[in-house]
Motif scaffolding. Structure first.
Motif, PDB file in Angstrom:
ATOM      1  N   GLY A 373     -27.550 -76.471  37.978  1.00  8.08           N
ATOM      2  CA  GLY A 373     -26.471 -75.133  37.989  1.00  8.08           C
ATOM      3  C   GLY A 373     -25.514 -75.590  39.140  1.00  8.08           C
ATOM      4  N   LYS A 374     -25.851 -76.081  40.015  1.00  3.87           N
ATOM      5  CA  LYS A 374     -24.758 -76.588  41.092  1.00  3.87           C
ATOM      6  C   LYS A 374     -23.828 -77.470  40.367  1.00  3.87           C
ATOM      7  CE  LYS A 374     -27.456 -76.127  45.107  1.00  3.87           C
ATOM      8  NZ  LYS A 374     -28.075 -76.822  46.476  1.00  3.87           N
ATOM      9  N   LEU A 375     -24.190 -78.334  39.403  1.00  4.32           N
ATOM     10  CA  LEU A 375     -23.197 -79.149  38.969  1.00  4.32           C
ATOM     11  C   LEU A 375     -22.301 -78.514  37.740  1.00  4.32           C
ATOM     12  CD1 LEU A 375     -25.378 -82.453  38.019  1.00  4.32           C
ATOM     13  CD2 LEU A 375     -23.406 -82.134  40.075  1.00  4.32           C
ATOM     14  N   GLU A 376     -22.925 -77.115  37.440  1.00  2.27           N
ATOM     15  CA  GLU A 376     -22.440 -76.232  36.459  1.00  2.27           C
ATOM     16  C   GLU A 376     -22.583 -77.002  34.930  1.00  2.27           C
ATOM     17  OE1 GLU A 376     -18.298 -74.647  37.647  1.00  2.27           O
ATOM     18  OE2 GLU A 376     -18.904 -74.922  39.586  1.00  2.27           O
ATOM     19  N   ALA A 377     -23.489 -77.618  34.790  1.00  8.60           N
ATOM     20  CA  ALA A 377     -23.650 -78.285  33.490  1.00  8.60           C
ATOM     21  C   ALA A 377     -23.680 -77.079  32.486  1.00  8.60           C
ATOM     22  CB  ALA A 377     -25.126 -78.992  33.545  1.00  8.60           C
ATOM     23  N   ARG A 378     -23.268 -77.335  31.232  1.00 11.02           N
ATOM     24  CA  ARG A 378     -23.110 -76.145  30.302  1.00 11.02           C
ATOM     25  C   ARG A 378     -24.752 -76.258  29.706  1.00 11.02           C
ATOM     26  NH1 ARG A 378     -19.435 -76.291  24.820  1.00 11.02           N
ATOM     27  NH2 ARG A 378     -20.442 -74.571  23.651  1.00 11.02           N
ATOM     28  N   LEU A 379     -25.057 -77.282  29.260  1.00 13.21           N
ATOM     29  CA  LEU A 379     -26.448 -77.453  28.643  1.00 13.21           C
ATOM     30  C   LEU A 379     -27.306 -78.196  29.447  1.00 13.21           C
ATOM     31  CD1 LEU A 379     -25.261 -78.326  24.933  1.00 13.21           C
ATOM     32  CD2 LEU A 379     -25.849 -76.202  25.881  1.00 13.21           C
ATOM     33  N   VAL A 380     -28.785 -77.689  29.352  1.00 14.60           N
ATOM     34  CA  VAL A 380     -29.712 -78.734  30.173  1.00 14.60           C
ATOM     35  C   VAL A 380     -30.718 -79.062  28.829  1.00 14.60           C
ATOM     36  CG1 VAL A 380     -31.472 -78.787  31.869  1.00 14.60           C
ATOM     37  CG2 VAL A 380     -29.495 -77.713  32.146  1.00 14.60           C
ATOM     38  N   VAL A 381     -30.864 -80.381  28.700  1.00 19.25           N
ATOM     39  CA  VAL A 381     -32.007 -80.712  27.787  1.00 19.25           C
ATOM     40  C   VAL A 381     -33.289 -81.150  28.869  1.00 19.25           C
ATOM     41  CG1 VAL A 381     -32.683 -82.950  26.470  1.00 19.25           C
ATOM     42  CG2 VAL A 381     -30.232 -82.190  26.483  1.00 19.25           C
ATOM     43  N   ILE A 382     -34.218 -80.335  28.401  1.00 23.32           N
ATOM     44  CA  ILE A 382     -35.652 -80.626  28.920  1.00 23.32           C
ATOM     45  C   ILE A 382     -36.563 -81.401  28.437  1.00 23.32           C
ATOM     46  CG2 ILE A 382     -37.504 -79.291  29.983  1.00 23.32           C
ATOM     47  CD1 ILE A 382     -35.831 -76.681  30.151  1.00 23.32           C
ATOM     48  N   LEU A 383     -37.196 -82.651  28.835  1.00 25.32           N
ATOM     49  CA  LEU A 383     -37.969 -83.604  28.157  1.00 25.32           C
ATOM     50  C   LEU A 383     -39.099 -83.650  28.766  1.00 25.32           C
ATOM     51  CD1 LEU A 383     -38.424 -85.423  25.693  1.00 25.32           C
ATOM     52  CD2 LEU A 383     -37.088 -87.164  27.185  1.00 25.32           C
ATOM     53  N   GLY A 384     -40.218 -83.109  28.459  1.00 22.72           N
ATOM     54  CA  GLY A 384     -41.562 -83.405  29.160  1.00 22.72           C
ATOM     55  C   GLY A 384     -42.602 -84.306  28.410  1.00 22.72           C
ATOM     56  N   ASP A 385     -43.699 -84.548  28.864  1.00 25.65           N
ATOM     57  CA  ASP A 385     -44.647 -85.332  28.226  1.00 25.65           C
ATOM     58  C   ASP A 385     -44.935 -84.535  26.898  1.00 25.65           C
ATOM     59  OD1 ASP A 385     -44.453 -87.562  30.169  1.00 25.65           O
ATOM     60  OD2 ASP A 385     -46.232 -86.478  31.135  1.00 25.65           O
ATOM     61  N   GLU A 386     -45.301 -83.269  27.155  1.00 29.31           N
ATOM     62  CA  GLU A 386     -45.664 -82.407  26.146  1.00 29.31           C
ATOM     63  C   GLU A 386     -44.454 -82.348  24.884  1.00 29.31           C
ATOM     64  OE1 GLU A 386     -46.191 -77.624  24.930  1.00 29.31           O
ATOM     65  OE2 GLU A 386     -46.513 -78.475  27.012  1.00 29.31           O
ATOM     66  N   GLU A 387     -43.342 -82.205  25.054  1.00 25.00           N
ATOM     67  CA  GLU A 387     -42.223 -82.280  24.272  1.00 25.00           C
ATOM     68  C   GLU A 387     -42.101 -83.670  23.618  1.00 25.00           C
ATOM     69  OE1 GLU A 387     -41.608 -78.904  27.009  1.00 25.00           O
ATOM     70  OE2 GLU A 387     -41.933 -81.102  27.322  1.00 25.00           O
ATOM     71  N   ALA A 388     -42.307 -84.584  24.453  1.00 25.44           N
ATOM     72  CA  ALA A 388     -42.296 -85.894  23.876  1.00 25.44           C
ATOM     73  C   ALA A 388     -43.281 -86.313  22.896  1.00 25.44           C
ATOM     74  CB  ALA A 388     -42.256 -87.027  25.031  1.00 25.44           C
ATOM     75  N   ALA A 389     -44.322 -85.669  23.078  1.00 32.46           N
ATOM     76  CA  ALA A 389     -45.606 -85.992  22.267  1.00 32.46           C
ATOM     77  C   ALA A 389     -45.533 -85.306  20.849  1.00 32.46           C
ATOM     78  CB  ALA A 389     -46.877 -85.585  22.726  1.00 32.46           C
ATOM     79  N   GLY A 391     -42.084 -84.776  19.649  1.00 33.86           N
ATOM     80  CA  GLY A 391     -40.988 -85.610  19.090  1.00 33.86           C
ATOM     81  C   GLY A 391     -39.801 -84.258  19.330  1.00 33.86           C
ATOM     82  N   VAL A 392     -39.829 -83.423  20.215  1.00 37.16           N
ATOM     83  CA  VAL A 392     -38.794 -82.536  20.245  1.00 37.16           C
ATOM     84  C   VAL A 392     -38.311 -82.520  21.738  1.00 37.16           C
ATOM     85  CG1 VAL A 392     -39.702 -81.086  18.723  1.00 37.16           C
ATOM     86  CG2 VAL A 392     -40.265 -80.590  21.129  1.00 37.16           C
ATOM     87  N   VAL A 393     -37.135 -81.734  22.195  1.00 38.03           N
ATOM     88  CA  VAL A 393     -36.775 -81.476  23.639  1.00 38.03           C
ATOM     89  C   VAL A 393     -36.188 -80.038  23.455  1.00 38.03           C
ATOM     90  CG1 VAL A 393     -35.687 -83.768  23.804  1.00 38.03           C
ATOM     91  CG2 VAL A 393     -34.123 -82.079  22.932  1.00 38.03           C
ATOM     92  N   VAL A 394     -36.260 -79.380  24.533  1.00 38.70           N
ATOM     93  CA  VAL A 394     -36.012 -77.946  24.833  1.00 38.70           C
ATOM     94  C   VAL A 394     -34.407 -77.872  25.305  1.00 38.70           C
ATOM     95  CG1 VAL A 394     -36.107 -75.785  25.939  1.00 38.70           C
ATOM     96  CG2 VAL A 394     -38.007 -77.144  24.980  1.00 38.70           C
ATOM     97  N   ILE A 395     -33.547 -77.444  24.726  1.00 43.24           N
ATOM     98  CA  ILE A 395     -32.037 -77.441  25.153  1.00 43.24           C
ATOM     99  C   ILE A 395     -31.671 -75.912  25.650  1.00 43.24           C
ATOM    100  CG2 ILE A 395     -29.881 -77.602  24.547  1.00 43.24           C
ATOM    101  CD1 ILE A 395     -30.644 -80.087  22.638  1.00 43.24           C
ATOM    102  N   ARG A 396     -31.567 -75.743  26.868  1.00 39.83           N
ATOM    103  CA  ARG A 396     -31.045 -74.449  27.515  1.00 39.83           C
ATOM    104  C   ARG A 396     -29.528 -74.281  27.638  1.00 39.83           C
ATOM    105  NH1 ARG A 396     -34.477 -72.593  32.559  1.00 39.83           N
ATOM    106  NH2 ARG A 396     -36.218 -72.582  30.792  1.00 39.83           N
ATOM    107  N   ASP A 397     -29.032 -73.494  27.082  1.00 38.46           N
ATOM    108  CA  ASP A 397     -27.277 -72.891  27.257  1.00 38.46           C
ATOM    109  C   ASP A 397     -27.584 -72.269  28.890  1.00 38.46           C
ATOM    110  OD1 ASP A 397     -25.147 -71.477  27.344  1.00 38.46           O
ATOM    111  OD2 ASP A 397     -24.725 -71.847  25.390  1.00 38.46           O
ATOM    112  N   MET A 398     -26.917 -72.951  29.645  1.00 35.32           N
ATOM    113  CA  MET A 398     -26.856 -72.300  30.979  1.00 35.32           C
ATOM    114  C   MET A 398     -25.988 -71.009  31.140  1.00 35.32           C
ATOM    115  SD  MET A 398     -28.926 -74.255  32.891  1.00 35.32           S
ATOM    116  CE  MET A 398     -28.695 -74.095  34.467  1.00 35.32           C
ATOM    117  N   GLN A 399     -24.822 -71.056  30.374  1.00 29.92           N
ATOM    118  CA  GLN A 399     -24.198 -69.934  30.414  1.00 29.92           C
ATOM    119  C   GLN A 399     -24.641 -68.535  29.513  1.00 29.92           C
ATOM    120  OE1 GLN A 399     -20.624 -71.471  28.581  1.00 29.92           O
ATOM    121  NE2 GLN A 399     -19.668 -72.292  30.600  1.00 29.92           N
ATOM    122  N   ALA A 400     -25.266 -68.844  28.405  1.00 25.20           N
ATOM    123  CA  ALA A 400     -25.959 -67.529  27.853  1.00 25.20           C
ATOM    124  C   ALA A 400     -27.440 -67.212  28.119  1.00 25.20           C
ATOM    125  CB  ALA A 400     -26.010 -68.110  26.094  1.00 25.20           C
ATOM    126  N   GLY A 401     -28.040 -68.304  28.545  1.00 29.48           N
ATOM    127  CA  GLY A 401     -29.294 -68.055  29.295  1.00 29.48           C
ATOM    128  C   GLY A 401     -30.483 -68.320  27.977  1.00 29.48           C
TER     129      GLY A 401
END
Length: 421
Positions: A373-389, A391-401
């Motif tokens: 948020g401080k970097l004002e990134a537009r999108l955040v890609v969340i990759l954890g052990d569960e998501e990797a297992a 074969g997906v990622v979670v992509i959060r739109d920081m502006q739209a929430g």
């Protein structure tokens, strides 16, 4: 102290340097449109070049140059301005043998030992242009119009273009004698600098900032009073071309500029927003300089604009440059096992021209999201052990929430489409 910068210099930090880059790209674009090619000269030259080219009686040569002797016992000087070095390069590289005129520009640091103040530093940066090989009044007008075009594109307001002609070697001696006759009765009342200028270059007395000298010189002869017929005709043509281009100017018959090499057209651009030093740039014609520096008789004209002064004026006028230093994507990881996958994804995004960052401090997910948020990134890609297992990622739109799952193999294409829109 080793932890402080030398007086009169600046560190240009991230967040500020992008404004410089924007301004530099703007002037490069203008140069492309006007047909000017870039030249890069050394930061230091033989001292004699500036003594001969700039003028031994100028404040620059007498007081302000950074001059040193190298191990070969040669006197060298950090360049205090760009014209003399560009002229030297024109002569040394025999550019006069190419089709004329030669139209050049430069961007870079200059050095003068001066009293630091707002918009004025000991290391400062100039953008300048030089045209060699044409004495046409139309080239004078083009150079002046180009400078004003740059200021217009930056968005600067309330600028004044001051215009004058300082004559040529034929009519300048007449003016010098007229000035000596005028100032001789008041010589003792002039400031020490102007007393020294009286014999060497009395024209410079008109440019003195000392209030007493200004009062004494109020009725002094000016360059326009002594122009020969060719210089007067040239100046009238310059004005007519500027009128045709819609470039507004103020006739200032006391404008002489600070360098000895100027002939005929001289101009300066003034701003009201940068304190006592109101000039943001200027220039003029110098038909004898190339010959003085060892080249063939060749007319020349140019200008230099101070980048610090442009940026200061823009800031004072509330002009925001359209710069963007935010990463488009931030990759947040949960668990150490996925860190290499995240790094691989980071590089894939960058290879596609997408600005991307990741965490390098092993923060918690909450702390990573706060940092994104401080970097004002537009999108955040969340990759954890569960998501990797899975074969997906979670992509959060920081502006739209909002957020959604995307297949890991489709992440780059998905983000590329999102950032392109």
């Amino acid at each position: 102290m080793l932890t402080t910068r030398p007086r009169g210099t600046n560190d240009i930090l991230p967040g500020e340097v992008e404004k410089w880059q924007y301004l530099e790209e703007l002037v490069r674009q203008v140069c492309r449109e006007y047909g000017y090619g870039e030249i890069r000269t050394p930061l230091f030259e033989h001292t004699e070049l500036f003594a001969r080219g700039v003028g031994e009686t100028t404040d620059i040569v007498e007081k302000e140059m950074y001059t040193f002797t190298d191990r070969g016992h040669r006197s060298l000087t950090l360049r205090p301005e760009g014209t003399a070095a560009t002229v030297r390069a024109y002569v040394e590289n025999k550019l006069y043998a190419l089709p004329q005129p030669i139209k050049l520009f430069y961007i870079g640091p200059m050095f003068r030992y001066d009293r630091p103040q707002a918009g004025r530093y000991r290391q400062f940066h100039q953008f300048g242009v030089e045209v060699f090989g044409s004495d046409s009044p139309a080239i004078d007008a083009e150079v002046i119009a180009m400078a004003m075009d740059i200021y217009s594109r930056v968005g600067l307001q309330d600028l004044e273009l001051h215009l004058n002609s300082v004559g040529c070697p034929d009519c300048r001696p007449v003016l010098r004698e007229q000035l000596r006759q005028y100032f001789r009765p008041q010589l003792a009342n002039l400031c020490p600098n102007c007393q020294g200028r009286f014999e060497k270059n009395p024209l410079r007395i008109l440019d003195c900032k000392n209030e007493k000298c200004q009062v004494i010189g109020r009725q002094a002869p000016t360059p326009l009073d002594a122009l020969c017929d060719p210089c007067a005709a040239h100046f009238e043509q310059v004005k007519s071309y500027l009128d045709a281009a819609g470039v507004k100017y103020v006739l200032n018959n006391r404008l002489v500029r600070g360098l000895d090499y100027y002939t005929r057209t001289a101009f300066e651009i003034m701003a009201r927003d940068i304190g006592a030093q109101s000039s943001v740039g200027g220039g003029g014609r110098y038909n004898g300089l190339i010959e003085e520096c060892g080249g063939p008789p060749t007319p020349g004209i140019g200008f230099a604009l101070g980048l610090e002064r442009i940026l200061l004026t823009a800031a004072n006028q509330g002009i925001d440059f359209p710069v963007n230093i935010r990463p488009a994507v931030f990759i947040a990881t949960v668990g150490r096992e996925v860190d290499k996958q995240a790094f691989e994804l980071l590089q894939q995004l960058r290879r596609q021209g997408i600005a991307a960052e990741k965490d390098y401090l092993n923060r918690s997910l909450k702390a990573q999201m706060k940092y994104a948020g401080k970097l004002e990134a537009r999108l955040v890609v969340i990759l954890g052990d569960e998501e990797a297992a899975r074969g997906v990622v979670v992509i959060r739109d920081m502006q739209a929430g909002t957020q959604q799952e995307v297949a890991l193999g489709e992440t780059v294409a998905y983000i590329k489409a999102r950032t392109a829109s």
